[in-house]
Design an enzyme around this catalytic site. Sequence first.
Site, PDB file in Angstrom:
ATOM      1  N   HIS A   1       0.837  -1.213   0.000  1.00 62.11           N
ATOM      2  CA  HIS A   1       0.000   0.000   0.000  1.00 62.11           C
ATOM      3  C   HIS A   1       0.871   1.263   0.000  1.00 62.11           C
ATOM      4  CE1 HIS A   1      -3.111  -2.885   1.236  1.00 62.11           C
ATOM      5  NE2 HIS A   1      -2.236  -3.285   2.135  1.00 62.11           N
TER       6      HIS A   1
ATOM      7  N   SER B   1      14.056  19.881 -16.316  1.00 60.73           N
ATOM      8  CA  SER B   1      12.917  20.793 -16.262  1.00 60.73           C
ATOM      9  C   SER B   1      13.330  22.129 -16.874  1.00 60.73           C
ATOM     10  CB  SER B   1      12.464  21.001 -14.813  1.00 60.73           C
ATOM     11  OG  SER B   1      11.552  22.088 -14.716  1.00 60.73           O
TER      12      SER B   1
END
Length: 474
Positions: A151, A281
């Site tokens: 999870h 970026s």
Amino acid sequence: MKNTYESPLTSRYASREMQALFSPDKKFRTWRKLWVALAESQMELGLDISKDQVDELKKNQDNINYDIAQAREKEVRHDVMSHVYAYGIQCPKAAGIIHLGATSCFVGDNTDLIIDYEALDLIKKRLVKLISILSRFADQYKDLPTLGFTHFQPAQPTTVGKRACLWIQDFIFDLESLEDFLQRRRLRGVKGTTGTQASFLELFDGDYEKVKLLDKMVAKKMGYEDVFAVTGQTYSRKFDSQLVNILAGIAQSATKFSNDIRLLQHLKEIEEPFEKNQIGSSAMAYKRNPMRSERIASLARYIIADMINPAMTVSGQWFERTLDDSANRRISVPEAFLATDAVLNLCANVSDGLVVYPKLIGQRLMKELPFMATENIMMDAVKKGGNRQELHEKIRLHSLAAARIVKEEGGENDLVDRIAGDPSFGISKEEILEILRPDLYIGCAPMQVREFLENIVKPILDNEESIDMEQVSV
């Protein structure tokens, strides 16, 4: 600069090898090979076709007069008959026997099958190469403990190599599906307009045995031992659906792999390769985005979504054939192959350059390990005379307090210091740190990796020795 749309699959992503397989030139050359195989087989079975005619076809087989075919297609709006006409211009002796008794699907469907099988062979090479690269990675890091996640919450530790084996196993499942599919290679064969072979039965004056032989002989000349037992005008489009499902299965495995790498890169534990001059970026110069892994996920999503196309096509076919399959298949099947080719090359590229940061991996593991080791600590304290129930409650309270420091105050996990300072446990910090050795909590992971690579992966790679890995481009 071009002013017309160009598919990114050909301009940016797919390899030259895969693009060549689905090129018009490959298709039309295969058409001519089929026409030669048909004429030669018909001659050998006694039809009024001369060796001179067959030789003329062979002589011009690879000398395709595309200009004539394209001009003719503008007139008649039929690609097959345009190429029959163009071939006949080059072969005046044989012009009358080209495509004898056949329908368009003789060249169309058989060519599609031949190209699909060759494309699957290339995909298989890509898969084996990827499995080989990942197996080296798994072996290298089979003993390196890392925090496990369920999870995406901290769970029992595993090893970096063991996690890689999960990726490998998924790709092996895909390889098994692909190999099982390839074991049933077969062509549509020579089946006529509705699959009844009526025109060929007429040509051979009702001799059914010769009709059956023609079917097998043409396939054999094209390198195949078998044909579909029955067809309509086309081979069943169920084949396309099963085929693209295999490619989509590879895409599913690749997505799982790429997602794990993206998450690990966020954790700064493992990174995909990053070129010296690569820009992560346009705004944030410090960033190292997992661009290749994201591209894997992006292209894989396209392949998975593409499964619906052949599924709807096979579902929507009426009786012996409807033409609503044609335009869709021209796009959905080749592009599934081109995208899968790109995905596997990206997976191999990322796998071959993965950067592992053992110190960060160990640091994150040690932040969580004290919580996971409380059972072992408690058992050692019980051996020293402590009361299990009382110690359990104290550990619970100490764990909650330590978790509060970490979550609410942003501090370090001080559970070890808390337990060492509690006289109820009668255990020193040094003794607790010995209990916290990461290798004590990874179970059988290193042995599982060794056995998996030796018993499952090695036989696969040994069986593919004929594949020259260096010749399979990345």
